[in-house]
Design a protein around this motif. Structure first.
Motif, PDB file in Angstrom:
ATOM      1  N   ILE A 102       0.830  -1.197   0.000  1.00 57.96           N
ATOM      2  CA  ILE A 102       0.000   0.000   0.000  1.00 57.96           C
ATOM      3  C   ILE A 102       0.868   1.253   0.000  1.00 57.96           C
ATOM      4  CG2 ILE A 102      -1.649   1.345   1.359  1.00 57.96           C
ATOM      5  CD1 ILE A 102      -2.741  -1.361   2.377  1.00 57.96           C
ATOM      6  N   TRP A 103       1.993   1.230   0.702  1.00 53.91           N
ATOM      7  CA  TRP A 103       2.823   2.416   0.889  1.00 53.91           C
ATOM      8  C   TRP A 103       3.827   2.654  -0.228  1.00 53.91           C
ATOM      9  CZ3 TRP A 103       0.275   4.973   4.257  1.00 53.91           C
ATOM     10  CH2 TRP A 103      -0.385   4.308   5.282  1.00 53.91           C
ATOM     11  N   THR A 104       4.461   1.601  -0.740  1.00 52.70           N
ATOM     12  CA  THR A 104       5.540   1.789  -1.715  1.00 52.70           C
ATOM     13  C   THR A 104       5.234   1.221  -3.097  1.00 52.70           C
ATOM     14  OG1 THR A 104       6.620  -0.274  -1.047  1.00 52.70           O
ATOM     15  CG2 THR A 104       7.288   1.748   0.107  1.00 52.70           C
ATOM     16  N   GLY A 105       4.106   0.603  -3.290  1.00 53.75           N
ATOM     17  CA  GLY A 105       3.757   0.001  -4.577  1.00 53.75           C
ATOM     18  C   GLY A 105       4.151  -1.462  -4.656  1.00 53.75           C
ATOM     19  N   LEU A 106       5.401  -1.773  -4.294  1.00 56.61           N
ATOM     20  CA  LEU A 106       5.885  -3.152  -4.265  1.00 56.61           C
ATOM     21  C   LEU A 106       6.755  -3.373  -3.034  1.00 56.61           C
ATOM     22  CD1 LEU A 106       6.991  -3.686  -7.969  1.00 56.61           C
ATOM     23  CD2 LEU A 106       5.014  -4.705  -6.851  1.00 56.61           C
ATOM     24  N   LYS A 107       6.662  -4.576  -2.472  1.00 54.78           N
ATOM     25  CA  LYS A 107       7.524  -4.939  -1.343  1.00 54.78           C
ATOM     26  C   LYS A 107       8.833  -5.484  -1.898  1.00 54.78           C
ATOM     27  CE  LYS A 107       3.639  -6.249   1.578  1.00 54.78           C
ATOM     28  NZ  LYS A 107       2.996  -7.330   2.337  1.00 54.78           N
ATOM     29  N   ILE A 108       9.957  -4.801  -1.598  1.00 56.00           N
ATOM     30  CA  ILE A 108      11.257  -5.273  -2.082  1.00 56.00           C
ATOM     31  C   ILE A 108      12.317  -5.343  -0.981  1.00 56.00           C
ATOM     32  CG2 ILE A 108      10.895  -4.511  -4.464  1.00 56.00           C
ATOM     33  CD1 ILE A 108      12.639  -2.069  -3.817  1.00 56.00           C
ATOM     34  N   ARG A 109      11.969  -4.924   0.208  1.00 59.05           N
ATOM     35  CA  ARG A 109      12.935  -4.934   1.313  1.00 59.05           C
ATOM     36  C   ARG A 109      13.452  -6.353   1.556  1.00 59.05           C
ATOM     37  NH1 ARG A 109      11.859  -1.858   6.813  1.00 59.05           N
ATOM     38  NH2 ARG A 109      11.631  -0.272   5.207  1.00 59.05           N
ATOM     39  N   GLY A 110      14.775  -6.483   1.616  1.00 62.32           N
ATOM     40  CA  GLY A 110      15.405  -7.766   1.909  1.00 62.32           C
ATOM     41  C   GLY A 110      15.508  -8.704   0.715  1.00 62.32           C
ATOM     42  N   LYS A 111      15.026  -8.287  -0.460  1.00 62.25           N
ATOM     43  CA  LYS A 111      15.102  -9.148  -1.647  1.00 62.25           C
ATOM     44  C   LYS A 111      16.360  -8.816  -2.447  1.00 62.25           C
ATOM     45  CE  LYS A 111      10.195  -9.944  -2.188  1.00 62.25           C
ATOM     46  NZ  LYS A 111       9.112 -10.137  -3.144  1.00 62.25           N
ATOM     47  N   ASP A 112      16.902  -9.831  -3.126  1.00 61.12           N
ATOM     48  CA  ASP A 112      18.063  -9.619  -3.986  1.00 61.12           C
ATOM     49  C   ASP A 112      17.658  -8.745  -5.167  1.00 61.12           C
ATOM     50  OD1 ASP A 112      19.651 -11.201  -2.401  1.00 61.12           O
ATOM     51  OD2 ASP A 112      19.377 -13.002  -3.616  1.00 61.12           O
ATOM     52  N   LYS A 113      18.513  -7.739  -5.492  1.00 63.10           N
ATOM     53  CA  LYS A 113      18.251  -6.820  -6.590  1.00 63.10           C
ATOM     54  C   LYS A 113      19.512  -6.685  -7.441  1.00 63.10           C
ATOM     55  CE  LYS A 113      16.711  -3.866  -3.272  1.00 63.10           C
ATOM     56  NZ  LYS A 113      16.457  -4.791  -2.240  1.00 63.10           N
ATOM     57  N   LEU A 114      19.359  -6.721  -8.763  1.00 62.77           N
ATOM     58  CA  LEU A 114      20.482  -6.577  -9.685  1.00 62.77           C
ATOM     59  C   LEU A 114      20.157  -5.522 -10.730  1.00 62.77           C
ATOM     60  CD1 LEU A 114      21.171 -10.360 -10.390  1.00 62.77           C
ATOM     61  CD2 LEU A 114      22.497  -8.857  -8.900  1.00 62.77           C
ATOM     62  N   GLU A 115      21.141  -4.658 -11.065  1.00 60.74           N
ATOM     63  CA  GLU A 115      20.943  -3.678 -12.128  1.00 60.74           C
ATOM     64  C   GLU A 115      20.759  -4.389 -13.459  1.00 60.74           C
ATOM     65  OE1 GLU A 115      23.756  -0.546 -12.723  1.00 60.74           O
ATOM     66  OE2 GLU A 115      23.177   0.445 -10.865  1.00 60.74           O
ATOM     67  N   VAL A 116      19.927  -3.823 -14.309  1.00 57.04           N
ATOM     68  CA  VAL A 116      19.651  -4.394 -15.622  1.00 57.04           C
ATOM     69  C   VAL A 116      20.435  -3.627 -16.688  1.00 57.04           C
ATOM     70  CG1 VAL A 116      17.857  -4.816 -17.348  1.00 57.04           C
ATOM     71  CG2 VAL A 116      17.353  -5.155 -14.924  1.00 57.04           C
ATOM     72  N   THR A 117      21.183  -4.349 -17.515  1.00 62.09           N
ATOM     73  CA  THR A 117      21.875  -3.786 -18.671  1.00 62.09           C
ATOM     74  C   THR A 117      21.134  -4.260 -19.912  1.00 62.09           C
ATOM     75  OG1 THR A 117      24.007  -3.837 -17.553  1.00 62.09           O
ATOM     76  CG2 THR A 117      24.059  -3.725 -19.952  1.00 62.09           C
ATOM     77  N   THR A 118      20.931  -3.355 -20.853  1.00 65.23           N
ATOM     78  CA  THR A 118      20.190  -3.699 -22.061  1.00 65.23           C
ATOM     79  C   THR A 118      21.053  -3.472 -23.286  1.00 65.23           C
ATOM     80  OG1 THR A 118      18.123  -3.078 -20.987  1.00 65.23           O
ATOM     81  CG2 THR A 118      18.082  -3.217 -23.380  1.00 65.23           C
ATOM     82  N   TYR A 119      20.989  -4.413 -24.223  1.00 67.71           N
ATOM     83  CA  TYR A 119      21.682  -4.293 -25.491  1.00 67.71           C
ATOM     84  C   TYR A 119      20.643  -4.088 -26.593  1.00 67.71           C
ATOM     85  CZ  TYR A 119      25.925  -5.930 -23.239  1.00 67.71           C
ATOM     86  OH  TYR A 119      27.012  -6.042 -22.420  1.00 67.71           O
ATOM     87  N   ARG A 120      20.978  -3.237 -27.578  1.00 68.35           N
ATOM     88  CA  ARG A 120      20.084  -2.928 -28.687  1.00 68.35           C
ATOM     89  C   ARG A 120      20.785  -3.256 -30.000  1.00 68.35           C
ATOM     90  NH1 ARG A 120      19.860   0.981 -32.375  1.00 68.35           N
ATOM     91  NH2 ARG A 120      17.829   1.438 -33.272  1.00 68.35           N
ATOM     92  N   CYS A 121      20.068  -3.944 -30.901  1.00 68.82           N
ATOM     93  CA  CYS A 121      20.614  -4.258 -32.211  1.00 68.82           C
ATOM     94  C   CYS A 121      20.639  -2.993 -33.059  1.00 68.82           C
ATOM     95  CB  CYS A 121      19.780  -5.333 -32.902  1.00 68.82           C
ATOM     96  SG  CYS A 121      20.374  -5.698 -34.574  1.00 68.82           S
ATOM     97  N   ARG A 122      21.789  -2.693 -33.630  1.00 66.14           N
ATOM     98  CA  ARG A 122      21.936  -1.510 -34.481  1.00 66.14           C
ATOM     99  C   ARG A 122      21.156  -1.656 -35.784  1.00 66.14           C
ATOM    100  NH1 ARG A 122      28.324   0.074 -33.890  1.00 66.14           N
ATOM    101  NH2 ARG A 122      28.253   0.336 -31.629  1.00 66.14           N
ATOM    102  N   ARG A 123      20.911  -2.884 -36.209  1.00 67.00           N
ATOM    103  CA  ARG A 123      20.234  -3.109 -37.486  1.00 67.00           C
ATOM    104  C   ARG A 123      18.709  -3.119 -37.350  1.00 67.00           C
ATOM    105  NH1 ARG A 123      21.919  -8.384 -40.516  1.00 67.00           N
ATOM    106  NH2 ARG A 123      23.879  -7.264 -40.647  1.00 67.00           N
ATOM    107  N   CYS A 124      18.167  -3.928 -36.427  1.00 70.30           N
ATOM    108  CA  CYS A 124      16.702  -4.094 -36.358  1.00 70.30           C
ATOM    109  C   CYS A 124      16.062  -3.489 -35.111  1.00 70.30           C
ATOM    110  CB  CYS A 124      16.314  -5.562 -36.485  1.00 70.30           C
ATOM    111  SG  CYS A 124      16.705  -6.563 -35.017  1.00 70.30           S
TER     112      CYS A 124
END
Length: 72
Positions: free
Chosen positions: A43-65
Protein backbone atom coordinates in the motif's frame (compact mmCIF):
# COMPACT_ATOMS: atom_id res chain seq x y z
CA UNK A 1 29.21 -12.13 -19.89
CA UNK A 2 30.34 -10.94 -23.29
CA UNK A 3 31.96 -7.53 -23.60
CA UNK A 4 30.41 -4.45 -25.24
CA UNK A 5 29.83 -4.81 -28.97
CA UNK A 6 30.57 -8.55 -29.03
CA UNK A 7 26.97 -9.75 -28.87
CA UNK A 8 25.12 -10.70 -32.04
CA UNK A 9 21.39 -10.16 -32.51
CA UNK A 10 19.43 -13.42 -32.39
CA UNK A 11 16.90 -12.05 -34.90
CA UNK A 12 19.01 -10.57 -37.72
CA UNK A 13 22.66 -11.27 -36.68
CA UNK A 14 23.35 -7.52 -36.47
CA UNK A 15 25.76 -5.94 -33.96
CA UNK A 16 24.39 -5.24 -30.47
CA UNK A 17 25.32 -2.05 -28.60
CA UNK A 18 25.26 -1.71 -24.82
CA UNK A 19 22.94 0.82 -23.19
CA UNK A 20 20.33 1.14 -20.48
CA UNK A 21 16.65 1.88 -19.95
CA UNK A 22 15.65 4.43 -17.31
CA UNK A 23 12.85 4.34 -14.77
CA UNK A 24 11.37 7.79 -14.18
CA UNK A 25 9.18 8.68 -11.25
CA UNK A 26 8.77 11.46 -8.72
CA UNK A 27 11.41 13.56 -10.49
CA UNK A 28 14.07 10.85 -10.13
CA UNK A 29 15.77 8.82 -12.88
CA UNK A 30 17.23 5.43 -12.03
CA UNK A 31 18.50 2.29 -13.76
CA UNK A 32 15.93 -0.54 -13.55
CA UNK A 33 16.66 -3.43 -11.24
CA UNK A 34 15.69 -7.09 -11.45
CA UNK A 35 14.23 -8.40 -8.16
CA UNK A 36 14.28 -12.06 -7.13
CA UNK A 37 10.89 -13.66 -6.42
CA UNK A 38 7.23 -12.87 -7.06
CA UNK A 39 5.96 -9.28 -7.08
CA UNK A 40 4.08 -8.44 -3.86
CA UNK A 41 2.05 -5.25 -3.68
CA UNK A 42 2.47 -2.73 -0.89
CA UNK A 43 0.00 0.00 0.00
CA UNK A 44 2.82 2.42 0.89
CA UNK A 45 5.54 1.79 -1.71
CA UNK A 46 3.76 0.00 -4.58
CA UNK A 47 5.88 -3.15 -4.26
CA UNK A 48 7.52 -4.94 -1.34
CA UNK A 49 11.26 -5.27 -2.08
CA UNK A 50 12.93 -4.93 1.31
CA UNK A 51 15.41 -7.77 1.91
CA UNK A 52 15.10 -9.15 -1.65
CA UNK A 53 18.06 -9.62 -3.99
CA UNK A 54 18.25 -6.82 -6.59
CA UNK A 55 20.48 -6.58 -9.68
CA UNK A 56 20.94 -3.68 -12.13
CA UNK A 57 19.65 -4.39 -15.62
CA UNK A 58 21.88 -3.79 -18.67
CA UNK A 59 20.19 -3.70 -22.06
CA UNK A 60 21.68 -4.29 -25.49
CA UNK A 61 20.08 -2.93 -28.69
CA UNK A 62 20.61 -4.26 -32.21
CA UNK A 63 21.94 -1.51 -34.48
CA UNK A 64 20.23 -3.11 -37.49
CA UNK A 65 16.70 -4.09 -36.36
CA UNK A 66 16.32 -2.42 -32.92
CA UNK A 67 15.78 -5.68 -30.98
CA UNK A 68 16.38 -5.23 -27.22
CA UNK A 69 17.89 -7.88 -24.97
CA UNK A 70 18.32 -7.31 -21.21
CA UNK A 71 20.61 -8.93 -18.64
CA UNK A 72 20.75 -8.67 -14.86
Amino acid sequence: MAGPGSLTCIRCQGTMERGFIIDEGYGKRTVPRWVLGEAETSIWTGLKIRGKDKLEVTTYRCRRCGYLESYA
